[in-house]
Design a protein around this motif. Structure first.
Motif, PDB file in Angstrom:
ATOM      1  N   THR A  76     -44.022 -72.692  56.179  1.00 23.58           N
ATOM      2  CA  THR A  76     -43.174 -73.452  57.255  1.00 23.58           C
ATOM      3  C   THR A  76     -42.963 -72.649  58.735  1.00 23.58           C
ATOM      4  O   THR A  76     -43.241 -71.606  58.685  1.00 23.58           O
ATOM      5  N   ASP A  82     -35.058 -70.201  62.259  1.00 25.28           N
ATOM      6  CA  ASP A  82     -34.675 -70.655  61.167  1.00 25.28           C
ATOM      7  C   ASP A  82     -35.870 -71.600  60.491  1.00 25.28           C
ATOM      8  O   ASP A  82     -36.611 -71.877  61.344  1.00 25.28           O
ATOM      9  N   ALA A  85     -36.499 -77.877  60.045  1.00 28.19           N
ATOM     10  CA  ALA A  85     -35.464 -78.793  59.467  1.00 28.19           C
ATOM     11  C   ALA A  85     -36.375 -79.499  58.444  1.00 28.19           C
ATOM     12  O   ALA A  85     -35.743 -80.092  57.274  1.00 28.19           O
ATOM     13  N   LYS A  88     -35.787 -77.636  55.107  1.00 24.08           N
ATOM     14  CA  LYS A  88     -34.574 -77.994  54.612  1.00 24.08           C
ATOM     15  C   LYS A  88     -34.666 -79.337  54.014  1.00 24.08           C
ATOM     16  O   LYS A  88     -33.696 -79.528  53.132  1.00 24.08           O
ATOM     17  N   ASN A  89     -34.995 -80.465  54.783  1.00 21.63           N
ATOM     18  CA  ASN A  89     -34.954 -81.629  54.332  1.00 21.63           C
ATOM     19  C   ASN A  89     -35.583 -81.850  52.846  1.00 21.63           C
ATOM     20  O   ASN A  89     -35.062 -82.716  52.099  1.00 21.63           O
ATOM     21  N   GLU A  92     -33.275 -80.871  50.343  1.00 17.94           N
ATOM     22  CA  GLU A  92     -32.250 -81.720  50.182  1.00 17.94           C
ATOM     23  C   GLU A  92     -32.749 -83.024  49.442  1.00 17.94           C
ATOM     24  O   GLU A  92     -31.873 -83.801  48.652  1.00 17.94           O
ATOM     25  N   PHE A 121     -32.552 -69.729  53.757  1.00 16.01           N
ATOM     26  CA  PHE A 121     -33.202 -70.670  53.058  1.00 16.01           C
ATOM     27  C   PHE A 121     -33.399 -70.266  51.585  1.00 16.01           C
ATOM     28  O   PHE A 121     -33.312 -70.924  50.544  1.00 16.01           O
ATOM     29  N   SER A 124     -30.349 -69.975  49.501  1.00 18.89           N
ATOM     30  CA  SER A 124     -29.959 -71.345  49.027  1.00 18.89           C
ATOM     31  C   SER A 124     -30.565 -71.679  47.564  1.00 18.89           C
ATOM     32  O   SER A 124     -30.016 -72.008  46.501  1.00 18.89           O
TER      33      SER A 124
END
Length: 175
Positions: A76, A82, A85, A88-89, A92, A121, A124
């Motif tokens: 990444t 961070d 995105a 993270k997507n 999700e 991340f 999570s």
């Protein structure tokens, strides 16, 4: 036999994190383990809307790939202190497919200031899905690369170590 997956989460065609992922994938191939490569820039992934996004072909493909893997390396880029995105997507869109996976990280960033950016991340994944996080990840800045080539030998060695750790952790946990 354990299955391994390297996922590139960058949309940038000139991505250093993708280069790192390709090197790790090559290390896994040399280790003669069952491994797959997935580049989300080659898929038409929707933004997670918690509704119809899960039925889209790209979401189905990444969900199956994550679910089938025992150990995963996430390559990444780091933006704004961070992970991307897009990374993270990806989580999700795939949610519970991450349950009890061994996960390692290859991060590329513009500077050294965001070295710990992957931790939220990782937490999570660990807390939401009981993923086992390899406590070693590779972080590199653009200075490690010259054009398309990794020129920093130490980063290359760390990628090789992380690739080996993915196999070691996964085999130890899968028995």
């Amino acid at each position: 036999m354990a299955k391994y997956l390297v996922v590139s989460t960058s949309g940038n065609p000139d991505s250093n994190s993708r280069r790192m992922g390709r090197i790790a994938f090559g290390n896994l191939e040399k280790a003669k383990v069952q491994c797959s490569w997935l580049d989300i820039s080659e898929l038409d992934l929707p933004l997670c809307d918690a509704d119809v996004c899960y039925t889209k072909p790209g979401s189905q493909k990444v969900g199956k790939a994550i679910k089938a893997a025992d150990g995963i390396l996430v390559a990444t880029p780091v933006y704004n202190y961070d992970v991307s995105a897009a990374a993270k997507n990806l989580v999700e869109l795939t949610g519970s497919a991450w349950e009890e996976k061994v996960v390692g990280f290859l991060c590329a960033a513009g500077g050294m200031s965001s070295y710990m950016s992957v931790m939220a991340f990782a937490n999570s994944l660990m807390l939401d899905f009981r993923s086992v996080i390899i406590p070693r990840f590779v972080y590199a800045t653009g200075r490690a690369f010259e054009g398309d080539e990794l020129k920093d030998k130490e980063v290359g060695e760390r990628i090789a170590e992380l690739s080996a750790e993915l196999v070691r952790f996964t085999e130890a946990l899968r028995g």
